[in-house]
Write a protein that holds these residues in place. Structure first.
Motif, mmCIF file in Angstrom:
data_model
loop_
_atom_site.group_PDB
_atom_site.id
_atom_site.type_symbol
_atom_site.label_atom_id
_atom_site.label_comp_id
_atom_site.label_asym_id
_atom_site.label_seq_id
_atom_site.Cartn_x
_atom_site.Cartn_y
_atom_site.Cartn_z
ATOM 1 N N VAL A 62 1.885 6.765 -6.813
ATOM 2 C CA VAL A 62 0.781 7.618 -7.269
ATOM 3 C C VAL A 62 1.027 9.064 -6.850
ATOM 4 O O VAL A 62 0.739 10.006 -7.602
ATOM 5 N N GLY A 63 1.570 9.264 -5.643
ATOM 6 C CA GLY A 63 1.855 10.626 -5.185
ATOM 7 C C GLY A 63 2.862 11.336 -6.066
ATOM 8 O O GLY A 63 2.732 12.536 -6.337
ATOM 9 N N ARG A 86 1.084 12.301 -9.348
ATOM 10 C CA ARG A 86 0.083 13.361 -9.193
ATOM 11 C C ARG A 86 0.692 14.695 -8.767
ATOM 12 O O ARG A 86 0.012 15.721 -8.807
ATOM 13 N N ILE A 142 0.841 -1.204 0.000
ATOM 14 C CA ILE A 142 0.000 0.000 0.000
ATOM 15 C C ILE A 142 0.872 1.249 0.000
ATOM 16 O O ILE A 142 0.610 2.211 -0.734
ATOM 17 N N LEU A 143 1.931 1.243 0.808
ATOM 18 C CA LEU A 143 2.816 2.395 0.881
ATOM 19 C C LEU A 143 3.547 2.620 -0.437
ATOM 20 O O LEU A 143 3.659 3.764 -0.912
ATOM 21 N N MET A 191 2.552 1.730 -3.446
ATOM 22 C CA MET A 191 1.579 2.228 -4.424
ATOM 23 C C MET A 191 1.250 3.695 -4.150
ATOM 24 O O MET A 191 1.155 4.512 -5.073
ATOM 25 N N ALA A 192 1.092 4.054 -2.866
ATOM 26 C CA ALA A 192 0.774 5.439 -2.512
ATOM 27 C C ALA A 192 1.919 6.374 -2.890
ATOM 28 O O ALA A 192 1.689 7.485 -3.400
ATOM 29 N N LEU A 193 3.163 5.954 -2.642
ATOM 30 C CA LEU A 193 4.314 6.772 -3.013
ATOM 31 C C LEU A 193 4.368 6.991 -4.527
ATOM 32 O O LEU A 193 4.613 8.106 -5.002
#
Length: 448
Positions: free
Chosen positions: A384-385, A388, A377-378, A380-382
């Motif tokens: 995508v961040g 974006r 999850i981390l 993927m979040a990094l």
């Protein structure tokens, strides 16, 4: 102060060798032989962490007073600035419990060694900071390493691939040549190799589209760009051809999904049309021939099609329900499952749960599974961040992040149907991808 700086400089010179040092115990753990007995495994695993105390000394600073407990724990992580280090330490602290719970300790130590190779390689790569390499170029080096490794692996593995001729989707005369050059002894399963290529191809596609990504400077001639695009295109063609010949349906679907992500994010106008097109084709296929499609995608030897895969998943979930805390013992799937949860599937030919996350739960229990899921999850979040971020992130960083996201999506998609990148010799490859994302995130933080 001068003494402190001199000490850190010397430690940095020593830590430069960490990735190369890992090749020695890592090779012995991934390619065991008669000389490497089970009694040597704990020592080989400990040797993987040889540089960690030095890294802690290099990054240590006095602990501030009145620091919250969680931040105090992170203060002593290796290295403290990495966002996933605390989670990695949780997995490592829990690993002795998984080894203790295993009935066959030789298999447990082998699987634990494979996992530790991946974790230590990940930490070594995202912490690597040689003086001759700018931090902004480390993601380029890692991307080139993943892409180059995938191409080399595709070529070198040809004589060692364990082909599945009786379950081919198509036949071509080239298979006669491939069978003729096959060597006995050590081999690599077609699905394992396909899983590794599924990680490499989306990232290599992003590099092929933007060949400037791996250059230290953007000021290059058009002739050099053309030559680089030819080289990247040739590498991409080699990996794609080998993937097609492997006929791993799960890997094919994973690569298609990863490429969909790369293309739709690289050309934003295509995002929604491609999404609707894929959803439409999927619904049409499932509506008219859903059962036949699932059977065709799942029919693979003793697995017995989709119904056999469901039995394997149900057996794995039952085992996880009965052993939620410790799991069944890391690396002991082939020992426990036929004895307590027989599914009618030959575990010697299919020694895993055919689902990446389910296999991790069986090996590490719910605590280890939760920690690994937090890493995914981390990561993927990094990623995508970074994509974006509309402010100061360079275009090259975003483009590499798009390729990394495509590889992550392909990795997770392939993990729905298989677990070939856990507990195998290619298991460290996803950890290198994690390291790439962490280095990109550190660049974004530095630019901000």
């Amino acid at each position: 102060m001068h003494t402190r700086l001199l000490q850190r400089s010397r430690l940095a010179a020593i830590l430069w060798w960490e990735p190369f040092w890992l090749l020695i115990p890592g090779t012995l753990l991934l390619f065991p032989n008669e000389q490497v007995t089970v009694g040597l495994y704990p020592w080989l695993i400990l040797s993987l962490f040889l540089f960690w105390p030095l890294r802690w000394i290099q990054s240590w600073s006095p602990l501030p007073q009145r620091l919250p407990a969680i931040q105090a724990l992170r203060h002593f992580c290796l290295p403290p600035q990495a966002p996933i280090t605390l989670i990695l330490l949780m997995i490592l602290f829990w690993l002795p419990i998984n080894i203790w719970a295993a009935p066959n300790h030789e298999l447990a130590w082998q699987a634990a060694g494979t996992l530790c190779v991946g974790i230590t390689l990940c930490v070594a790569l995202y912490s690597w900071s040689p003086e001759w390499l700018s931090p902004t170029h480390l993601p380029q080096v890692l991307s080139a390493g993943i892409s180059g490794f995938g191409t080399l692996l595709a070529l070198v593995s040809l004589p060692f691939i364990n082909w599945k001729p009786e379950y081919r989707l198509f036949y071509a005369p080239i298979y006669q040549y491939l069978d003729a050059i096959a060597r006995g002894g050590e081999s690599i399963h077609a699905n394992v190799l396909a899983g590794g290529l599924a990680i490499s191809i989306p990232l290599l596609t992003a590099i092929f589209v933007s060949p400037r990504l791996l250059l230290p400077t953007q000021a290059v001639s058009s002739g050099l760009l053309r030559r680089l695009r030819i080289i990247y295109g040739l590498a991409l063609a080699i990996q794609s051809v080998i993937l097609i010949l492997l006929q791993s349906r799960g890997a094919d679907l994973a690569v298609a999904t990863g490429l969909l992500v790369v293309i739709s994010l690289r050309w934003r106008r295509l995002f929604m049309p491609l999404i609707f097109l894929c959803l439409g084709l999927t619904l049409i296929a499932l509506f008219f021939r859903g059962n036949q499609l699932l059977e065709a995608m799942s029919n693979d030897g003793a697995l017995g099609g989709w119904s056999g895969r469901l039995r394997v998943w149900q057996g794995g979930l039952s085992a996880l329900h009965d052993f939620p805390f410790t799991g069944i013992g890391i690396g002991n799937y082939t020992v426990i499952m036929p004895l307590l949860y027989p599914t009618g599937v030959n575990v010697e030919g299919y020694p895993h749960a055919h689902n990446h996350l389910l296999q991790i739960g069986l090996d590490l229990g719910i605590p280890g599974f939760t920690a690994y899921l937090a890493i995914l999850i981390l990561i993927m979040a990094l990623t995508v961040g970074i994509i974006r971020n509309q402010k100061v992130v360079p275009l090259s960083t975003k483009s590499l992040a798009i390729g990394a996201l495509g590889s992550m999506v392909a990795f997770l998609t392939h993990g729905i149907f298989d677990a070939t990148l856990w507990g195998t010799r290619l298991a460290p490859l996803p950890w290198v991808l994690f390291a790439l994302v962490v280095t990109l995130a550190k660049l974004e933080t530095a630019d901000a």
